[in-house]
Write an enzyme that holds these catalytic residues in place. Structure first.
Site, PDB file in Angstrom:
ATOM      1  N   GLY A 288       3.162 -12.945   9.695  1.00  0.00           N
ATOM      2  CA  GLY A 288       2.134 -13.988   9.670  1.00  0.00           C
ATOM      3  C   GLY A 288       0.734 -13.383   9.649  1.00  0.00           C
ATOM      4  O   GLY A 288       0.538 -12.227   9.252  1.00  0.00           O
ATOM      5  N   GLY A 289      -0.243 -14.179  10.108  1.00  0.00           N
ATOM      6  CA  GLY A 289      -1.635 -13.725  10.087  1.00  0.00           C
ATOM      7  C   GLY A 289      -1.845 -12.462  10.905  1.00  0.00           C
ATOM      8  O   GLY A 289      -2.601 -11.572  10.500  1.00  0.00           O
TER       9      GLY A 289
ATOM     10  N   ASN B  70      10.898  -9.518   9.418  1.00  0.00           N
ATOM     11  CA  ASN B  70      10.503 -10.895   9.701  1.00  0.00           C
ATOM     12  C   ASN B  70      11.676 -11.834   9.455  1.00  0.00           C
ATOM     13  O   ASN B  70      12.508 -11.587   8.600  1.00  0.00           O
ATOM     14  CB  ASN B  70       9.330 -11.302   8.790  1.00  0.00           C
ATOM     15  CG  ASN B  70       8.706 -12.614   9.213  1.00  0.00           C
ATOM     16  OD1 ASN B  70       8.292 -12.747  10.365  1.00  0.00           O
ATOM     17  ND2 ASN B  70       8.646 -13.584   8.310  1.00  0.00           N
TER      18      ASN B  70
ATOM     19  N   ASN C 110     -12.417 -13.291  10.170  1.00  0.00           N
ATOM     20  CA  ASN C 110     -12.596 -13.819  11.528  1.00  0.00           C
ATOM     21  C   ASN C 110     -14.021 -13.608  12.039  1.00  0.00           C
ATOM     22  O   ASN C 110     -14.359 -14.060  13.121  1.00  0.00           O
ATOM     23  CB  ASN C 110     -11.581 -13.202  12.505  1.00  0.00           C
ATOM     24  CG  ASN C 110     -11.878 -11.743  12.819  1.00  0.00           C
ATOM     25  OD1 ASN C 110     -12.658 -11.106  12.128  1.00  0.00           O
ATOM     26  ND2 ASN C 110     -11.266 -11.219  13.859  1.00  0.00           N
TER      27      ASN C 110
ATOM     28  N   LYS D  82      -9.376 -19.352   8.974  1.00  0.00           N
ATOM     29  CA  LYS D  82      -9.691 -17.997   8.500  1.00  0.00           C
ATOM     30  C   LYS D  82      -9.645 -17.876   6.976  1.00  0.00           C
ATOM     31  O   LYS D  82     -10.439 -17.141   6.385  1.00  0.00           O
ATOM     32  CB  LYS D  82      -8.743 -16.981   9.144  1.00  0.00           C
ATOM     33  CG  LYS D  82      -8.950 -16.841  10.652  1.00  0.00           C
ATOM     34  CD  LYS D  82      -8.053 -15.783  11.255  1.00  0.00           C
ATOM     35  CE  LYS D  82      -8.235 -15.746  12.771  1.00  0.00           C
ATOM     36  NZ  LYS D  82      -7.462 -14.691  13.422  1.00  0.00           N
TER      37      LYS D  82
ATOM     38  N   GLY E 161      -1.493  -7.317  24.444  1.00  0.00           N
ATOM     39  CA  GLY E 161      -2.267  -7.949  23.370  1.00  0.00           C
ATOM     40  C   GLY E 161      -3.713  -8.258  23.722  1.00  0.00           C
ATOM     41  O   GLY E 161      -4.520  -8.541  22.833  1.00  0.00           O
TER      42      GLY E 161
ATOM     43  N   THR F  19     -11.527 -18.987  13.935  1.00  0.00           N
ATOM     44  CA  THR F  19     -10.161 -18.919  14.439  1.00  0.00           C
ATOM     45  C   THR F  19      -9.278 -19.918  13.696  1.00  0.00           C
ATOM     46  O   THR F  19      -9.738 -20.626  12.788  1.00  0.00           O
ATOM     47  CB  THR F  19     -10.142 -19.100  15.985  1.00  0.00           C
ATOM     48  OG1 THR F  19      -8.822 -18.811  16.457  1.00  0.00           O
ATOM     49  CG2 THR F  19     -10.553 -20.488  16.425  1.00  0.00           C
TER      50      THR F  19
ATOM     51  N   ARG G 275     -11.041 -18.091  23.308  1.00  0.00           N
ATOM     52  CA  ARG G 275     -11.531 -17.353  24.469  1.00  0.00           C
ATOM     53  C   ARG G 275     -12.798 -16.555  24.159  1.00  0.00           C
ATOM     54  O   ARG G 275     -13.404 -15.964  25.050  1.00  0.00           O
ATOM     55  CB  ARG G 275     -10.430 -16.446  24.997  1.00  0.00           C
ATOM     56  CG  ARG G 275      -9.248 -17.280  25.476  1.00  0.00           C
ATOM     57  CD  ARG G 275      -8.337 -16.577  26.410  1.00  0.00           C
ATOM     58  NE  ARG G 275      -7.567 -17.517  27.197  1.00  0.00           N
ATOM     59  CZ  ARG G 275      -6.492 -18.174  26.758  1.00  0.00           C
ATOM     60  NH1 ARG G 275      -6.076 -18.030  25.533  1.00  0.00           N
ATOM     61  NH2 ARG G 275      -5.836 -19.002  27.550  1.00  0.00           N
ATOM     62  N   SER G 276     -13.200 -16.554  22.874  1.00  0.00           N
ATOM     63  CA  SER G 276     -14.394 -15.790  22.498  1.00  0.00           C
ATOM     64  C   SER G 276     -15.630 -16.170  23.316  1.00  0.00           C
ATOM     65  O   SER G 276     -16.400 -15.277  23.703  1.00  0.00           O
ATOM     66  CB  SER G 276     -14.729 -15.987  21.019  1.00  0.00           C
ATOM     67  OG  SER G 276     -13.629 -15.716  20.237  1.00  0.00           O
TER      68      SER G 276
HETATM   69  N1  LIG Z   1      -4.232 -10.330  20.596  1.00  0.00           N
HETATM   70  C1  LIG Z   1      -4.923 -10.933  19.650  1.00  0.00           C
HETATM   71  O1  LIG Z   1      -6.143 -10.756  19.514  1.00  0.00           O
HETATM   72  C2  LIG Z   1      -4.198 -11.820  18.680  1.00  0.00           C
HETATM   73  C3  LIG Z   1      -4.728 -12.052  17.389  1.00  0.00           C
HETATM   74  C4  LIG Z   1      -3.998 -12.857  16.501  1.00  0.00           C
HETATM   75  C5  LIG Z   1      -2.801 -13.443  16.923  1.00  0.00           C
HETATM   76  N2  LIG Z   1      -2.334 -13.205  18.186  1.00  0.00           N
HETATM   77  C6  LIG Z   1      -1.052 -13.800  18.631  1.00  0.00           C
HETATM   78  O2  LIG Z   1      -0.028 -13.361  17.741  1.00  0.00           O
HETATM   79  C7  LIG Z   1       0.958 -14.363  17.594  1.00  0.00           C
HETATM   80  C8  LIG Z   1       1.210 -14.607  16.113  1.00  0.00           C
HETATM   81  O3  LIG Z   1       0.028 -15.122  15.503  1.00  0.00           O
HETATM   82  P1  LIG Z   1      -0.072 -15.322  13.921  1.00  0.00           P
HETATM   83  O4  LIG Z   1      -1.450 -15.790  13.646  1.00  0.00           O
HETATM   84  O5  LIG Z   1       0.461 -14.140  13.194  1.00  0.00           O
HETATM   85  O6  LIG Z   1       0.950 -16.550  13.727  1.00  0.00           O
HETATM   86  P2  LIG Z   1       1.613 -17.035  12.382  1.00  0.00           P
HETATM   87  O7  LIG Z   1       0.804 -16.660  11.187  1.00  0.00           O
HETATM   88  O8  LIG Z   1       1.967 -18.465  12.610  1.00  0.00           O
HETATM   89  O9  LIG Z   1       2.993 -16.171  12.295  1.00  0.00           O
HETATM   90  C9  LIG Z   1       4.002 -16.370  13.251  1.00  0.00           C
HETATM   91  C10 LIG Z   1       5.045 -15.257  13.120  1.00  0.00           C
HETATM   92  O10 LIG Z   1       6.008 -15.461  14.177  1.00  0.00           O
HETATM   93  C11 LIG Z   1       7.312 -15.575  13.600  1.00  0.00           C
HETATM   94  N3  LIG Z   1       8.120 -16.510  14.366  1.00  0.00           N
HETATM   95  C12 LIG Z   1       7.735 -17.677  14.933  1.00  0.00           C
HETATM   96  N4  LIG Z   1       8.793 -18.261  15.553  1.00  0.00           N
HETATM   97  C13 LIG Z   1       9.863 -17.432  15.363  1.00  0.00           C
HETATM   98  C14 LIG Z   1      11.244 -17.474  15.775  1.00  0.00           C
HETATM   99  N5  LIG Z   1      11.725 -18.509  16.497  1.00  0.00           N
HETATM  100  N6  LIG Z   1      12.052 -16.456  15.405  1.00  0.00           N
HETATM  101  C15 LIG Z   1      11.571 -15.407  14.664  1.00  0.00           C
HETATM  102  N7  LIG Z   1      10.282 -15.309  14.251  1.00  0.00           N
HETATM  103  C16 LIG Z   1       9.438 -16.319  14.602  1.00  0.00           C
HETATM  104  C17 LIG Z   1       7.067 -16.087  12.196  1.00  0.00           C
HETATM  105  O11 LIG Z   1       8.194 -15.794  11.409  1.00  0.00           O
HETATM  106  P3  LIG Z   1       8.558 -16.720  10.122  1.00  0.00           P
HETATM  107  O12 LIG Z   1       7.726 -16.193   8.994  1.00  0.00           O
HETATM  108  O13 LIG Z   1      10.019 -16.485   9.951  1.00  0.00           O
HETATM  109  O14 LIG Z   1       8.229 -18.148  10.486  1.00  0.00           O
HETATM  110  C18 LIG Z   1       5.817 -15.281  11.804  1.00  0.00           C
HETATM  111  O15 LIG Z   1       6.158 -13.972  11.442  1.00  0.00           O
HETATM  112  C19 LIG Z   1       0.429 -15.584  18.363  1.00  0.00           C
HETATM  113  O16 LIG Z   1       1.055 -15.616  19.620  1.00  0.00           O
HETATM  114  C20 LIG Z   1      -1.056 -15.312  18.518  1.00  0.00           C
HETATM  115  O17 LIG Z   1      -1.578 -15.896  19.706  1.00  0.00           O
HETATM  116  C21 LIG Z   1      -2.993 -12.413  19.065  1.00  0.00           C
END
Ligand SMILES: NC(=O)c1ccc[n+]([C@@H]2O[C@H](COP(=O)([O-])OP(=O)(O)OC[C@H]3O[C@@H](n4cnc5c(N)ncnc54)[C@H](OP(=O)(O)O)[C@@H]3O)[C@@H](O)[C@H]2O)c1
Length: 279
Positions: A129-130, A151, A86, A65, A244, A61, A15-16
């Site tokens: 996660g990230g 987590n 990023n 990263k 968010g 993105t 979306r940037s």
């Molecule tokens: N607002 C913003 O600017 C912004 C920026 C970055 C990200 N985000 C959003 O944040 C979210 C996470 O992004 P990320 O980059 O951190 O993703 P990521 O690195 O893939 O990490 C995903 C996280 O979600 C957990 N998870 C996924 N499915 C799960 C389930 N069924 N039960 C319990 N935990 C679960 C994972 O746990 P496990 O380790 O147990 O798999 C991990 O902690 C996304 O929706 C992304 O769109 C928003």
């Protein structure tokens, strides 16, 4: 004409371009912000070629990263602690990288709930996660009394906490077992969902907010939908919330300023423009 872009693989979802185009129009800057699909293995070559192609820098993105971090010749301390960038710019022949995700989250928190950090904050971050990594250092810079992580995967959680303890040995960081998260809520003032649960197409995050103190803030970094099931239940309980989207808008500010020479404002008009394109 100044040029920047976002690189990812895929990149169509980014979306940037929408928000940088809004600011370019708003400030009458002759610039261009595009997008390009770049595979992680091609990131280093791509970045090195950018100055000759007339680019001032780029956003990076998923899933690029970490690869971009490796390709940088200089990074901020914040990015070094994360091993992920990023935002890229070029200066004195160096490829610079920063990670502004967490800064964006905290800037949004400051804007919506000013003074949130004036009392001793106990923060619970769900996810490892990230997103969780990005938030950790900027939150620690605000000197919370406690920053706990919970987590599903204990291995990922352990690695995150071990990495944090390496860069910030004195930080008040600890763990809450995933199955104990509901009961633990009584001891927190700010709860942040950084898991992908609650995003469109995914199941909601199961979290019983009833034990959370009445003054607490509930934040989500998921922004599609804008009001996640977690935020809806916090609102129904009369708790303060933070969505968010503001994080996405605020994380873009440092990059725009570097590339286009003006610090842009995150306004209601920008927010409305992005919301109109979220679905
Ligand atoms: N607002 C913003 O600017 C912004 C920026 C970055 C990200 N985000 C959003 O944040 C979210 C996470 O992004 P990320 O980059 O951190 O993703 P990521 O690195 O893939 O990490 C995903 C996280 O979600 C957990 N998870 C996924 N499915 C799960 C389930 N069924 N039960 C319990 N935990 C679960 C994972 O746990 P496990 O380790 O147990 O798999 C991990 O902690 C996304 O929706 C992304 O769109 C928003």
């Amino acid at each position: 004409m100044k040029r920047a872009l976002v690189i990812g693989y895929p990149v169509a979802q980014a979306r940037s371009p929408l928000l940088h185009a809004f600011w370019l129009r708003e400030y009458g800057i002759a610039g261009d912000y595009g997008r390009e699909e770049v595979k992680p293995e091609d990131v280093a070559t791509f970045l090195r070629a950018m100055p000759a192609r007339g680019f001032a820098g780029c956003n990076v993105t998923i899933p690029n990263k970490e690869a971009a971090f490796q390709a940088c010749t200089r990074t901020t301390a914040r990015a070094a602690a994360l091993g992920a960038v990023n935002t890229i710019w070029f200066e004195d022949g160096e490829i610079w990288g920063d990670n502004t995700d967490g800064l964006g989250f905290v800037a949004h928190l400051d804007a919506v709930h000013p003074g949130w950090d004036t009392t001793n904050q106990r923060i619970l971050l769900l996810g490892a996660g990230g997103g969780a990594r990005g938030l950790a250092m900027p939150l620690l810079e605000r000197k919370p009394m406690r920053l706990a992580f919970s987590n599903r995967s204990e291995e990922r959680l352990g690695k995150l906490v071990a990495d944090l303890t390496m860069v910030a040995p004195e930080a008040p960081v600890d763990l809450v077992p995933w199955d104990a998260r509901d009961a633990a809520l009584a001891d927190f003032d700010l709860v942040i969902n950084t898991t992908s649960l609650g995003m469109q197409g995914k199941e909601p995050l199961a979290l019983d907010l009833s034990r959370l103190p009445a003054h607490a803030i509930v934040a989500d970094i998921v922004y599609v939908p804008l009001e996640t099931p977690l935020l809806a239940s916090a609102r129904a309980r009369g708790l303060k919330t933070l969505d968010g989207l503001g994080m996405l808008l605020h994380q873009a500010v440092p990059g725009f300023e570097k590339w286009f020479g003006r610090k842009p404002a995150v306004t209601e008009a920008l927010r409305a423009h992005i919301v109109a394109h979220l679905a």
